[in-house]
Design an enzyme around this catalytic site. Structure first.
Site, PDB file in Angstrom:
ATOM      1  N   LYS A  98       0.845  -1.193   0.000  1.00  0.00           N
ATOM      2  CA  LYS A  98       0.000   0.000   0.000  1.00  0.00           C
ATOM      3  C   LYS A  98       0.883   1.246   0.000  1.00  0.00           C
ATOM      4  O   LYS A  98       1.896   1.297   0.708  1.00  0.00           O
ATOM      5  CB  LYS A  98      -0.901  -0.033   1.238  1.00  0.00           C
ATOM      6  CG  LYS A  98      -1.914   1.099   1.351  1.00  0.00           C
ATOM      7  CD  LYS A  98      -2.744   0.911   2.618  1.00  0.00           C
ATOM      8  CE  LYS A  98      -3.766   2.017   2.822  1.00  0.00           C
ATOM      9  NZ  LYS A  98      -4.556   1.819   4.064  1.00  0.00           N
ATOM     10  N   SER A 100      -9.395   1.792   3.738  1.00  0.00           N
ATOM     11  CA  SER A 100      -8.607   2.540   2.774  1.00  0.00           C
ATOM     12  C   SER A 100      -7.671   1.680   1.936  1.00  0.00           C
ATOM     13  O   SER A 100      -7.127   2.136   0.930  1.00  0.00           O
ATOM     14  CB  SER A 100      -7.781   3.606   3.508  1.00  0.00           C
ATOM     15  OG  SER A 100      -6.868   3.015   4.419  1.00  0.00           O
ATOM     16  N   SER A 137      -9.536  -0.648   7.791  1.00  0.00           N
ATOM     17  CA  SER A 137      -9.009  -0.433   6.445  1.00  0.00           C
ATOM     18  C   SER A 137      -8.403  -1.665   5.796  1.00  0.00           C
ATOM     19  O   SER A 137      -8.099  -1.649   4.604  1.00  0.00           O
ATOM     20  CB  SER A 137      -7.964   0.690   6.459  1.00  0.00           C
ATOM     21  OG  SER A 137      -8.578   1.943   6.645  1.00  0.00           O
TER      22      SER A 137
END
Length: 439
Positions: free
Chosen positions: A63, A138, A162
């Site tokens: 990420k 996220s 997330s």
């Protein structure tokens, strides 16, 4: 329509390959990442060195709020300086030391401050089942890359769901360890109280392999029997569910019960209220101070450089109305009280279980409200409702694919364990996944 990615290989599949086959599939993974139309990648690495170790030549994604040496860490936002990271984050370094290969940085909700991954700077992350819908956030890009079979595992981060929420929406496994169990360096953090790096993978067993590499804690793969296992069901997590989510989760619970587990109704008091109020206050106080270490301008200028309207509005509020110190102290006290409630509960049950999210994946563009049971409800508190308490308490949590709605949308089932009981939780989750899949 799902990207044409075949076969979708698990980490176990990769580990069984000969080195020459790994090299070929690794090259294919880079090509698939570059060709993806789901908005899941911010950058793809062409130079892909490989070392020795248990993960030698196996690709994974990171990420883009986690540092990878030589790559910019944007956190999905124009706000951050576009300069390459000097060193890997500790978790990335541990995986590379075992031979794993970073193939790229994945897209996310801007600054990891949301749960739709509808990023206005880099584009929305699209659901692998229905590209008109959200992948969740996220860590949306992390989950999508695994769901589409580009990589067998991925690193995300989790503040308030997330990792687990995208896992639920994309039909993969998502594990957030106990807060503080994984190295926390090299991350664009929002909360010292709640943040942790987490893992997306296709199976619990794959997560356990990655977890062993990161922690150096030997994994015990001895099967756990579900017979007699006490599973706590907080009834607050089962209220006001989308009917299809309720149906899928009930079928999953029935499968677990048939495997011998004992389902126990439990009450965690005001856990949802603590997560929605004091839990958010922890982030609102800590985030500006943590982001200041990464941003090259004063906080009052940050909003001018943020692309996504929802994140811009939030940052404007943090700048104009900073949380008072006393409110932060009160939030910490509420967190400690919630931790005590969980500790007492885990003297009576082995794990806690419930729907990962009350709703299936929303449509892209539903950034403010979504429909639920005949009314419009705010998206953020609704989607994060069930994930919130465990993340505030810092517990290990894992979302498993529970099944699909009649429209084919994935639904997740989340297990929570006691703080730093990660290994036990993963063993139980392995057994639960076997019960759900009939393995």
């Amino acid at each position: 329509m799902v990207d044409e990615v075949s076969p979708a290989l698990s980490l176990a599949d990769w580990q069984r390959m000969e080195p020459s086959d790994r090299a070929r599939h690794l090259s294919e993974a880079v090509g698939k990442a570059e060709a993806s139309v789901h908005g899941d990648w911010i950058s793809v690495t062409r130079a892909i060195p490989s070392g020795e170790g248990v993960l030698a030549g196996i690709p994974f994604s990171v990420k883009d709020n986690i540092d990878v040496q030589g790559d910019a860490t944007t956190a999905g936002s124009p706000l951050l300086r576009n300069s390459p990271a000097a060193v890997d984050a500790g978790v990335v370094g541990a995986l590379r030391d075992a031979g794993a290969v970073v193939v790229g940085k994945t897209n996310l909700h801007e600054l990891a401050f949301g749960i739709t991954s509808n990023n206005k700077a880099f584009g929305p992350v699209r659901n692998p089942v229905d590209p008109a819908r959200s992948a969740g956030g996220s860590s949306g890009g992390s989950a999508v890359g695994v769901a589409l079979g580009v990589v067998p595992f991925a690193l995300g981060t989790d503040t308030g769901g997330s990792v687990t929420i995208p896992a639920s929406f994309c039909g993969v496994v998502g594990f957030r360890p106990s807060t503080g169990r994984y190295p926390g360096d090299g991350v664009v953090n929002l909360s010292t109280s709640r943040d942790t790096i987490g893992v997306h993978a296709r199976t619990v067993r794959d997560v356990r392999v990655v977890d062993e590499v990161i922690t150096r804690e030997p994994a015990d793969f001895t099967p756990v029997a579900l017979t007699g296992l006490r599973i706590g069901l907080p009834r607050s997590r089962f209220q006001d569910l989308d009917p299809e989510v309720a149906r899928v989760v009930q079928e999953a619970l029935s499968a677990v019960e048939r495997a011998g587990a004992q389902l126990v109704d439990v009450d965690l008091g005001d856990d949802l209220a603590v997560a929605a109020g004091p839990g958010n206050d922890l982030v609102f106080f800590e985030a500006p101070r943590l982001l200041a270490h990464r941003v090259g301008s004063a906080v009052e200028h940050w909003a001018d450089e943020i692309a996504s309207p929802d994140v811009r509005a939030l940052v404007e509020t943090l700048s104009s109305s900073p949380l008072p110190v006393q409110a932060y102290q009160d939030a910490r006290a509420a967190r400690w009280r919630l931790q005590r409630s969980y500790a007492e509960l885990f003297t009576r049950v082995d794990v806690v279980m419930g729907p990962t999210a009350p709703v299936p994946p929303p449509l892209i563009g539903e950034d403010d409200v979504i429909p639920l049971n005949g009314r419009q409800v705010p998206i953020f508190p609704t989607v994060t409702r069930n994930a919130g308490p465990g993340t505030v308490a810092g517990l290990p949590m894992i979302s498993l694919p529970a099944g699909d709605t009649r429209d084919g949308l994935p639904v997740g089932l989340c297990l929570e364990g006691h703080a730093f009981g990660d290994s036990r939780l993963l063993r139980i989750a392995d057994a639960v996944q076997a019960a759900l899949t009939g393995a």
